[in-house]
Design an enzyme around this catalytic site. Structure first.
Site, PDB file in Angstrom:
ATOM      1  N   CYS A 118      -0.527 -12.745   7.952  1.00  0.00           N
ATOM      2  CA  CYS A 118      -0.114 -11.688   8.896  1.00  0.00           C
ATOM      3  C   CYS A 118      -0.592 -11.949  10.314  1.00  0.00           C
ATOM      4  O   CYS A 118      -0.081 -11.357  11.269  1.00  0.00           O
ATOM      5  CB  CYS A 118      -0.619 -10.340   8.421  1.00  0.00           C
ATOM      6  SG  CYS A 118      -0.217 -10.004   6.700  1.00  0.00           S
ATOM      7  N   HIS A 259      -0.639  -5.270  13.797  1.00  0.00           N
ATOM      8  CA  HIS A 259       0.097  -5.648  12.588  1.00  0.00           C
ATOM      9  C   HIS A 259       0.331  -4.386  11.773  1.00  0.00           C
ATOM     10  O   HIS A 259      -0.601  -3.609  11.516  1.00  0.00           O
ATOM     11  CB  HIS A 259      -0.740  -6.660  11.795  1.00  0.00           C
ATOM     12  CG  HIS A 259      -0.273  -6.833  10.391  1.00  0.00           C
ATOM     13  ND1 HIS A 259       1.065  -7.005  10.080  1.00  0.00           N
ATOM     14  CD2 HIS A 259      -0.943  -6.860   9.212  1.00  0.00           C
ATOM     15  CE1 HIS A 259       1.181  -7.126   8.764  1.00  0.00           C
ATOM     16  NE2 HIS A 259      -0.015  -7.042   8.225  1.00  0.00           N
ATOM     17  N   ASN A 289       5.714  -3.661   5.745  1.00  0.00           N
ATOM     18  CA  ASN A 289       4.817  -4.721   6.219  1.00  0.00           C
ATOM     19  C   ASN A 289       5.597  -6.040   6.205  1.00  0.00           C
ATOM     20  O   ASN A 289       5.958  -6.539   5.146  1.00  0.00           O
ATOM     21  CB  ASN A 289       3.609  -4.775   5.274  1.00  0.00           C
ATOM     22  CG  ASN A 289       2.586  -5.823   5.659  1.00  0.00           C
ATOM     23  OD1 ASN A 289       2.915  -6.827   6.280  1.00  0.00           O
ATOM     24  ND2 ASN A 289       1.346  -5.601   5.264  1.00  0.00           N
TER      25      ASN A 289
HETATM   26  N1  ACO Z   1       3.329   3.820  -7.287  1.00  0.00           N
HETATM   27  C1  ACO Z   1       2.651   4.649  -8.099  1.00  0.00           C
HETATM   28  N2  ACO Z   1       1.424   4.385  -8.559  1.00  0.00           N
HETATM   29  C2  ACO Z   1       0.863   3.220  -8.164  1.00  0.00           C
HETATM   30  C3  ACO Z   1       1.505   2.309  -7.329  1.00  0.00           C
HETATM   31  C4  ACO Z   1       2.800   2.640  -6.900  1.00  0.00           C
HETATM   32  N3  ACO Z   1       3.509   1.845  -6.084  1.00  0.00           N
HETATM   33  N4  ACO Z   1       0.697   1.251  -7.131  1.00  0.00           N
HETATM   34  C5  ACO Z   1      -0.424   1.496  -7.806  1.00  0.00           C
HETATM   35  N5  ACO Z   1      -0.333   2.675  -8.430  1.00  0.00           N
HETATM   36  C6  ACO Z   1      -1.294   3.317  -9.291  1.00  0.00           C
HETATM   37  C7  ACO Z   1      -2.233   2.342  -9.960  1.00  0.00           C
HETATM   38  O1  ACO Z   1      -1.648   1.803 -11.120  1.00  0.00           O
HETATM   39  C8  ACO Z   1      -3.409   3.214 -10.264  1.00  0.00           C
HETATM   40  O2  ACO Z   1      -3.134   3.958 -11.419  1.00  0.00           O
HETATM   41  P1  ACO Z   1      -4.270   4.263 -12.505  1.00  0.00           P
HETATM   42  O3  ACO Z   1      -5.316   5.059 -11.762  1.00  0.00           O
HETATM   43  O4  ACO Z   1      -3.532   5.021 -13.541  1.00  0.00           O
HETATM   44  O5  ACO Z   1      -4.760   2.905 -12.919  1.00  0.00           O
HETATM   45  C9  ACO Z   1      -3.449   4.187  -9.097  1.00  0.00           C
HETATM   46  O6  ACO Z   1      -2.143   4.136  -8.494  1.00  0.00           O
HETATM   47  C10 ACO Z   1      -4.469   3.803  -8.051  1.00  0.00           C
HETATM   48  O7  ACO Z   1      -4.350   2.393  -7.813  1.00  0.00           O
HETATM   49  P2  ACO Z   1      -5.148   1.702  -6.686  1.00  0.00           P
HETATM   50  O8  ACO Z   1      -4.820   0.258  -6.619  1.00  0.00           O
HETATM   51  O9  ACO Z   1      -6.599   2.113  -6.823  1.00  0.00           O
HETATM   52  O10 ACO Z   1      -4.491   2.433  -5.463  1.00  0.00           O
HETATM   53  P3  ACO Z   1      -5.075   2.658  -4.040  1.00  0.00           P
HETATM   54  O11 ACO Z   1      -5.291   4.101  -3.819  1.00  0.00           O
HETATM   55  O12 ACO Z   1      -6.158   1.692  -3.720  1.00  0.00           O
HETATM   56  O13 ACO Z   1      -3.823   2.268  -3.163  1.00  0.00           O
HETATM   57  C11 ACO Z   1      -2.969   0.415  -1.937  1.00  0.00           C
HETATM   58  C12 ACO Z   1      -3.252   0.969  -3.307  1.00  0.00           C
HETATM   59  C13 ACO Z   1      -1.987   1.339  -1.230  1.00  0.00           C
HETATM   60  C14 ACO Z   1      -2.332  -0.972  -2.077  1.00  0.00           C
HETATM   61  C15 ACO Z   1      -4.309   0.356  -1.183  1.00  0.00           C
HETATM   62  O14 ACO Z   1      -5.271  -0.355  -1.899  1.00  0.00           O
HETATM   63  C16 ACO Z   1      -4.139  -0.259   0.141  1.00  0.00           C
HETATM   64  O15 ACO Z   1      -3.613   0.339   1.033  1.00  0.00           O
HETATM   65  N6  ACO Z   1      -4.630  -1.503   0.312  1.00  0.00           N
HETATM   66  C17 ACO Z   1      -4.407  -2.279   1.466  1.00  0.00           C
HETATM   67  C18 ACO Z   1      -3.450  -3.340   1.079  1.00  0.00           C
HETATM   68  C19 ACO Z   1      -2.419  -3.631   2.104  1.00  0.00           C
HETATM   69  O16 ACO Z   1      -2.049  -2.870   2.934  1.00  0.00           O
HETATM   70  N7  ACO Z   1      -1.937  -4.820   2.024  1.00  0.00           N
HETATM   71  C20 ACO Z   1      -0.925  -5.262   2.899  1.00  0.00           C
HETATM   72  C21 ACO Z   1      -0.903  -6.736   2.925  1.00  0.00           C
HETATM   73  S1  ACO Z   1      -2.339  -7.352   3.679  1.00  0.00           S
HETATM   74  C22 ACO Z   1      -2.251  -6.903   5.245  1.00  0.00           C
HETATM   75  O17 ACO Z   1      -1.200  -6.799   5.774  1.00  0.00           O
HETATM   76  C23 ACO Z   1      -3.510  -6.636   5.940  1.00  0.00           C
END
Ligand code: ACO
Length: 332
Positions: A118, A259, A289
């Site tokens: 990114c 970004h 993204n």
């Molecule tokens: N829809 C519904 N439920 C989902 C989804 C989805 N798309 N994805 C995950 N879940 C569920 C999981 O299975 C989990 O369920 P469980 O509790 O029954 O096991 C629950 O949601 C929580 O999962 P987590 O992975 O803990 O979710 P979190 O609240 O951390 O959110 C997310 C995930 C949005 C990816 C978060 O970690 C985040 O924002 N991370 C940053 C990653 C990012 O933005 N990356 C972009 C690329 S890198 C960059 O550009 C910098």
């Protein structure tokens, strides 16, 4: 690198987003997710998806033609082409040479890809600026392009909801000596985090095999929570460095063009870096993204919509796989 006298400036910008749009509701018909979950966790409402016949270099060419036109230059005026991407047309040769071919550049200018995920566009700006500063090049095309819809796992709801396709481009040339241009770039990496956001299979470490295909290891894998925490800290620190190393304060910044990782990451960056909230240019709701393409897409949208005016201070900042991150201060 800190510098107060710009050697290069951005002469023209362009961007391209494929016409096909996939909304969160469309996605919810493919995987177990919902519009409410995606919006509340990421701020994303839709993403653009390339047509089957489109390659990364096609999107890059569309954005680049607009940037060249805005700069008032012809393809053969370019002395170098730098493409930031993790989703090139092929593993070899570089996406940049296909871009060179599609633009009709016949002058044999060096054309290469840069792998900083990114942060690819900001890395590209740093390299282009150094080329111009060293009189190695006069006009350099810098592109961020990603066709992520072909490298994400559409069965993995934790990643497939985040990404979209697109391209952004900027043509750099020598500054006019009036203080406008690329004032500084700061680039960083932390290889200890390499496996928190990566594509495990398909390289030399784990070449393609039936097992790699079966385990779906040729798709993006992400430790979302680690990315989240690290990104907020590193992006806000890099933005702060861009501001402070040039003797400025957050109030001196007219636009932050971050970004578009995820709205909650951007909220964290906004809280930490002190620039008023309304000066952040955010388009993640409609583009999702797009990795290395996101900063130049935002830049071009801001320029073409008249938000950016001569003399304004812009901060670009990004983090991605590597982790690699960086910032740039640009006086427009
Ligand atoms: N829809 C519904 N439920 C989902 C989804 C989805 N798309 N994805 C995950 N879940 C569920 C999981 O299975 C989990 O369920 P469980 O509790 O029954 O096991 C629950 O949601 C929580 O999962 P987590 O992975 O803990 O979710 P979190 O609240 O951390 O959110 C997310 C995930 C949005 C990816 C978060 O970690 C985040 O924002 N991370 C940053 C990653 C990012 O933005 N990356 C972009 C690329 S890198 C960059 O550009 C910098």
């Amino acid at each position: 690198m800190d510098r107060n006298i710009p050697a290069s400036r951005i002469l023209g910008t362009g961007h391209y987003l494929p016409s096909q749009v996939l909304t969160n509701d469309d996605l919810a018909r493919r995987v177990d997710t919902s519009d409410e979950w995606i919006r509340s966790r990421t701020g994303i409402g839709q993403r653009h998806i390339a047509a089957p016949e489109e390659a990364s270099s096609d999107m890059a060419a569309a954005a680049s033609r607009l940037a060249l036109e805005a700069a008032g230059l012809s393809p053969n005026d370019l002395d170098a082409i730098i493409v930031g991407t993790i989703s090139p047309d092929k593993r070899m040769p570089a996406c940049a040479v296909y871009l060179q071919q599609k633009l009709g550049v016949t002058n044999n200018c060096p054309s290469f890809d840069l792998s900083a995920a990114c942060a690819g566009f900001i890395y590209g700006l740093g390299v282009a600026d150094a080329f111009i500063r060293a009189s190695q090049s006069r006009y350099v095309l810098v592109v961020g392009v990603e066709l992520l819809s072909r490298v994400i796992d559409w069965q993995d709801r934790a990643t497939c909801v985040l990404f979209g396709d697109g391209a952004g481009a900027a043509v750099l040339g020598p500054s006019d000596g009036d203080g406008r241009g690329i004032v500084s770039t700061h680039l960083y990496s932390d290889g200890s985090k390499a496996n928190d956001l990566h594509i495990p299979g398909g390289g030399t470490l784990m070449p393609f095999s039936a097992e790699v295909l079966e385990r779906r290891e040729y798709y993006v894998r992400m430790n979302g929570q680690e990315v989240f925490k690290y990104a907020v800290r590193a992006i806000s620190r890099a933005a702060g460095t861009a501001i402070e190393s040039n003797g400025l304060t957050p109030n001196d910044i007219d636009w932050v063009m971050p970004h578009q990782a995820n709205k909650r990451i951007l909220d964290g960056v906004r809280q930490r870096c002190g620039v008023p909230k309304e000066r952040f240019f955010i388009n993640i709701e409609e583009t999702a993204n797009t990795s290395s393409a996101s900063v130049p897409i935002v830049l071009d949208q801001a320029v073409r919509s008249g938000h950016v005016r001569r003399g304004q201070n812009l901060v670009f900042c990004a983090l991605g796989g590597g982790f690699s991150w960086g910032s740039a201060l640009v006086r427009w």
